[in-house]
Motif scaffolding. Sequence first.
Motif, short mmCIF file in Angstrom:
data_model
loop_
_atom_site.label_atom_id
_atom_site.label_comp_id
_atom_site.label_asym_id
_atom_site.label_seq_id
_atom_site.Cartn_x
_atom_site.Cartn_y
_atom_site.Cartn_z
N GLU A 43 -4.07 8.77 -16.60
CA GLU A 43 -4.23 10.14 -17.14
C GLU A 43 -5.08 10.99 -16.20
OE1 GLU A 43 -3.32 11.42 -20.25
OE2 GLU A 43 -2.99 9.71 -21.58
N TYR B 35 -6.62 11.75 -28.62
CA TYR B 35 -6.48 10.46 -27.93
C TYR B 35 -7.65 10.25 -26.98
CZ TYR B 35 -4.25 13.16 -24.17
OH TYR B 35 -3.97 14.07 -23.18
N GLU B 74 4.18 8.31 -29.23
CA GLU B 74 4.86 8.49 -27.95
C GLU B 74 4.30 9.72 -27.26
OE1 GLU B 74 6.88 6.54 -26.43
OE2 GLU B 74 7.03 5.10 -28.08
N SER B 75 4.25 9.63 -25.93
CA SER B 75 3.80 10.79 -25.17
C SER B 75 4.94 11.24 -24.27
CB SER B 75 2.56 10.41 -24.35
OG SER B 75 2.70 10.82 -23.03
N SER B 76 5.00 12.53 -23.99
CA SER B 76 6.10 13.04 -23.17
C SER B 76 5.86 12.74 -21.70
CB SER B 76 6.25 14.54 -23.38
OG SER B 76 5.02 15.17 -23.12
N ARG B 81 0.31 6.84 -26.51
CA ARG B 81 -1.15 7.02 -26.56
C ARG B 81 -1.68 6.61 -27.92
NH1 ARG B 81 -0.59 12.98 -24.20
NH2 ARG B 81 -0.97 12.56 -22.00
N TYR B 83 -3.99 7.48 -30.78
CA TYR B 83 -4.71 8.62 -31.34
C TYR B 83 -5.73 8.16 -32.36
CZ TYR B 83 -1.85 12.17 -29.13
OH TYR B 83 -1.25 12.99 -28.20
#
Lengths: 205, 118
Positions: A43, B35, B74-76, B81, B83
Motif C-alpha cells: 500500500e 482499513y 475486496e479492494s479495487s 483488505r 476493515y
Amino acid sequence: MTTATKSDELRTAYVADLRRAARGLPKARREELVAEIAEHLREALPVGADEAETRNALDRLGEPGQIVAEEYRRLDLTPVQGGPVEWIAVGMLLLGGLVIPVLGWVIGAVMLWTSRVWTRREKLVGTLIFPGGLGAMVYLVAFAAAGTAETCSSMSSPGGPTITHCTGGGSTASDVLHIVLAVALLVGPILTAVYLARRIRRPAV
Amino acid sequence: LWDMQAMDRGSALAQLRRGVIEYCVLALLRDGERYGFELVKLLGAAGVLASEGTIYPLLARLRGDGAVATTWRESSTGPPRRYYRLTADGRRALEEFSEDWRRFRDGVDGVLAGGSVP
C-alpha cells in the motif's frame, strides 16, 4: 521478463528480517504479522518505487525488532532469553561426550529439550547432528583406525620360506570414505553448536 | 547528564504514546470502518505514531480484546483488505478514556503552568 529492483531487494530483506525477529511468536500470529507488514508495504509504495522512497517507507515502519517487541508486550510474553544454562547445554552437546563418554552428551540433550529458548525444530537439529557431539567423531575415528590397521603374522617353517600373512588394511576407497565421514562428524556438531548458540539471544527488546 | 535527560524525555513520550494510541485508533473508527493502512496514515499525520509497524500488534490486541471487529473486503487496487470497526465495548472504552483524558490533560496543564490544580 522482470528483474528484481533495488526496491524489491530492500523489501524482501526487511520482511526476511521481520520473520527472523518474529521467530519466537506463535506461528499463526507470526504469519499474520508478516502478511500485514507485506501488505502495508504494497500500500505504501507505488509499483516501481525507487530506492529512496523504499528506504523512507521502511524507516517509517520501524525496526523489525521494535514491531516484534510490541507484539511481545501485547501477548504479555517475555521474550525468552537464554542464560548460562543454555550455554552449558550447547557446550555439553558439543564436548560433553569427550569429557564423560555418552552420558555427557545425553546431559546436553536433556538440557536442550527442557529449555524454552529453542523451537522444536532447533531441538531436533541439535539432537540429530550428531548424537554424541564431537565425542562421536573421536570414538569413530579411533575405532576406524583400529579396524584398518594392518596386522601381520609371520609363519616360518625351518628351511622353508617365511610366509607373511596380513589382514586388515583399508582400501583407498574406504580411506576416502573414512576421511569424509570424520570431517562430517567434526564439522556437523560445530555448525550445530553455532546454530544453537546464535538462537540463545532472541530479539533485542 | 544532558544525554540522559534527552533519553528520559524520549522514553516519557514513548510511554505516553503507548498509553493513548489505542484510544486514538478507537477514535478514528468512531464514524465508520477503516482499513489498517488508512489508520496508519491518519495516525502518522496526527504525529502520535512513533513507528508505523507497531500499529499492527496494537490492532491485533484490540481485536483480541473485542474492542474492534473486522471484515475482509475486496479492494479495487489489490488483495482484499481487513476493515476495522468499533464494537459496543470499544465505544464504551473510548468514551471512558475521553473523559479520563480531559481530566488528566487539564491536571497536567495546570501543574505545568505552575499554578495549582483548579
